[in-house]
Motif scaffolding. Structure first.
Motif, PDB file in Angstrom:
ATOM      1  N   CYS A  15      47.053  37.506  42.522  1.00  0.00           N
ATOM      2  CA  CYS A  15      46.463  36.344  43.204  1.00  0.00           C
ATOM      3  C   CYS A  15      47.328  35.955  44.396  1.00  0.00           C
ATOM      4  N   PHE A  24      40.651  35.150  42.027  1.00  0.00           N
ATOM      5  CA  PHE A  24      40.967  35.410  40.628  1.00  0.00           C
ATOM      6  C   PHE A  24      40.188  36.615  40.109  1.00  0.00           C
ATOM      7  N   TYR A  41      45.091  28.013  38.865  1.00  0.00           N
ATOM      8  CA  TYR A  41      45.331  29.440  38.631  1.00  0.00           C
ATOM      9  C   TYR A  41      46.109  29.659  37.331  1.00  0.00           C
TER      10      TYR A  41
END
Length: 182
Positions: free
Chosen positions: A39, A122, A56
């Motif tokens: 990411c 993601f 995240y």
């Protein structure tokens, strides 16, 4: 946040499921660390970087947890439920509308948004790791992926996925990969 701090944070969040994770704990933890690192590589201009952001961290830590918590390969709904509960427990319910799609769409075959959208970042990061960096790498070089994989070894994660797929295929031959979406 250092790599060791990040690992400690993930291990702490996984605490409630350590017993169910069992021998897969190190494998899943390293998968999470690889996804978060990817990411960061896919969103180099985001500040703070994705691996330092709650949405995240929550999505990465809990995106596959339903495999173990619910004992199923149809794990998206239980994983989303755990994310909702986690965010509520830390008073970050405001992130639910971002985190749940990150988890729910992470096995979507087609793009889940613009390249700079958190859901798509993601999805791409998880896809790179699940595919060993062999198929779509979205600009991450093969050597960079190998470096990430060396830093956070597989520890049998992909072998577990193959085993779970084979078991699901035997019990549900018409729906071997229920988490995939178009």
């Amino acid at each position: 946040m250092t790599s060791n701090d990040l690992r400690s944070e993930i291990e702490s969040r996984l605490g409630p499921w350590q017993q169910k994770l069992g021998r897969d704990s190190a494998a899943y933890t390293n998968h999470i660390l690889r996804v978060l690192t990817l990411c960061d590589l896919l969103a180099p201009d985001q500040q703070p970087p994705p691996s330092h952001r709650e949405e995240y961290l929550t999505a990465a830590t809990l995106h596959d947890i339903g495999i173990w918590s619910a004992g199923t390969f149809d794990y998206l709904a239980p994983s989303c439920d755990h994310a909702r509960a986690w965010l509520a427990s830390i008073d970050r319910g405001d992130l639910t509308d971002m985190v749940v799609p990150m988890i729910n769409e992470h096995h979507k075959i087609r793009a889940a948004g613009a390249p700079d959208d958190a859901v798509e970042i993601f999805r791409r990061a998880d896809a790179i790791d699940v595919e060993f960096g062999l198929l779509g790498r979205f600009g991450v070089s093969r050597s960079t992926y190998r470096h990430v994989a060396k830093r956070y070894p597989d520890n049998g994660f992909h072998r577990t996925l193959v085993r779970l797929t084979a078991r699901r295929l035997r019990t549900n031959p018409t729906s071997p990969l229920p988490m995939l979406k178009w």
